[in-house]
Design a protein around this motif. Structure first.
Motif, PDB file in Angstrom:
ATOM      1  N   ARG A 102       0.635  -1.092  -0.393  1.00 52.73           N
ATOM      2  CA  ARG A 102      -0.071  -0.228  -0.218  1.00 52.73           C
ATOM      3  C   ARG A 102       0.679   1.084   0.208  1.00 52.73           C
ATOM      4  O   ARG A 102       0.865   1.825  -0.825  1.00 52.73           O
ATOM      5  CB  ARG A 102      -0.786  -0.181   1.256  1.00 52.73           C
ATOM      6  N   ASP A 103       2.150   1.515   0.728  1.00 55.20           N
ATOM      7  CA  ASP A 103       2.508   2.861   1.214  1.00 55.20           C
ATOM      8  C   ASP A 103       3.184   3.078   0.125  1.00 55.20           C
ATOM      9  O   ASP A 103       3.983   3.416  -0.794  1.00 55.20           O
ATOM     10  CB  ASP A 103       3.392   2.608   2.113  1.00 55.20           C
ATOM     11  N   SER A 106       1.956   2.132  -3.624  1.00 52.96           N
ATOM     12  CA  SER A 106       0.082   2.547  -3.552  1.00 52.96           C
ATOM     13  C   SER A 106      -0.568   1.291  -4.343  1.00 52.96           C
ATOM     14  O   SER A 106      -1.310   1.652  -6.137  1.00 52.96           O
ATOM     15  CB  SER A 106       0.531   3.907  -4.625  1.00 52.96           C
ATOM     16  N   ILE A 107      -1.064   0.042  -4.419  1.00 50.80           N
ATOM     17  CA  ILE A 107      -1.203  -0.684  -4.924  1.00 50.80           C
ATOM     18  C   ILE A 107      -3.008  -0.672  -4.167  1.00 50.80           C
ATOM     19  O   ILE A 107      -3.512  -0.901  -5.183  1.00 50.80           O
ATOM     20  CB  ILE A 107      -0.842  -2.389  -5.037  1.00 50.80           C
ATOM     21  N   ILE A 108      -3.373  -0.310  -3.202  1.00 55.59           N
ATOM     22  CA  ILE A 108      -4.234  -0.657  -2.469  1.00 55.59           C
ATOM     23  C   ILE A 108      -4.461   0.875  -2.879  1.00 55.59           C
ATOM     24  O   ILE A 108      -4.204   2.475  -1.513  1.00 55.59           O
ATOM     25  CB  ILE A 108      -4.051  -1.121  -0.675  1.00 55.59           C
ATOM     26  N   ARG A 109      -5.769   1.627  -3.429  1.00 54.27           N
ATOM     27  CA  ARG A 109      -6.124   3.093  -3.924  1.00 54.27           C
ATOM     28  C   ARG A 109      -7.394   3.001  -2.392  1.00 54.27           C
ATOM     29  O   ARG A 109      -7.448   3.550  -1.266  1.00 54.27           O
ATOM     30  CB  ARG A 109      -6.389   3.185  -4.717  1.00 54.27           C
ATOM     31  N   ASN A 110      -8.438   1.657  -3.184  1.00 55.10           N
ATOM     32  CA  ASN A 110      -9.301   1.887  -1.912  1.00 55.10           C
ATOM     33  C   ASN A 110      -9.581   1.073  -0.519  1.00 55.10           C
ATOM     34  O   ASN A 110     -10.234  -0.576  -0.869  1.00 55.10           O
ATOM     35  CB  ASN A 110     -10.907   1.897  -2.874  1.00 55.10           C
ATOM     36  N   PHE A 114     -10.529  -4.292  -3.068  1.00 55.76           N
ATOM     37  CA  PHE A 114      -9.480  -3.678  -4.206  1.00 55.76           C
ATOM     38  C   PHE A 114      -9.031  -5.279  -4.290  1.00 55.76           C
ATOM     39  O   PHE A 114      -9.940  -5.639  -3.575  1.00 55.76           O
ATOM     40  CB  PHE A 114      -7.941  -3.404  -3.172  1.00 55.76           C
TER      41      PHE A 114
END
Length: 130
Positions: A102-103, A106-110, A114
């Motif tokens: 995620r950090d 940036s693969i997990i936006r919501n 997801f």
């Protein structure tokens, strides 16, 4: 099957002019020849058999302790080298690395909805350039 003697006729298993007139061997001699041939041909398998358990154990330990590395992240796909074998290991790896994905990537936006595809390349030696 023997390459030295035919167990049913006690003669050579090959029809050749040099062996055609040789008299049959005795039953004891044939049994001895067959036993010696069996012992000689099975020597390889007994050597390998002694180390099979050790080789399997080393392989299994290697499969468990090998490091997992993220090779590439592309859109919603994560390409991983040496993902754990068990479902528990995969879930544990996900729980340890979802914050990194995620950090850093940036693969997990919501976070509430997801989809991520994880591709396992356990047999391919792929190196990452970044």
């Amino acid at each position: 099957m023997s390459t030295h003697v035919d167990w049913s006729t006690y003669k050579s298993p090959y029809f050749h002019s040099a062996t055609r007139n040789t008299p049959p061997r005795s039953k004891e001699k044939v049994v001895s020849m067959l036993f010696d041939e069996l012992r000689t041909s099975s020597r390889f398998f007994s050597f390998v058999g002694a180390f099979v358990a050790l080789l399997v154990a080393i392989f299994l330990v290697w499969m468990v302790v090998r490091p997992v590395s993220i090779v590439r992240v592309d859109g919603g796909a994560v390409y991983v080298h040496n993902l754990p074998l068990t479902t528990e290991g995969k879930i544990s790896w996900w729980n340890e690395n979802k914050r990194l994905l995620r950090d850093k990537y940036s693969i997990i936006r919501n976070p509430s909805h997801f989809t991520i595809v994880i591709m396992n390349f356990w047999w391919l030696c792929i190196t990452s350039n970044g």
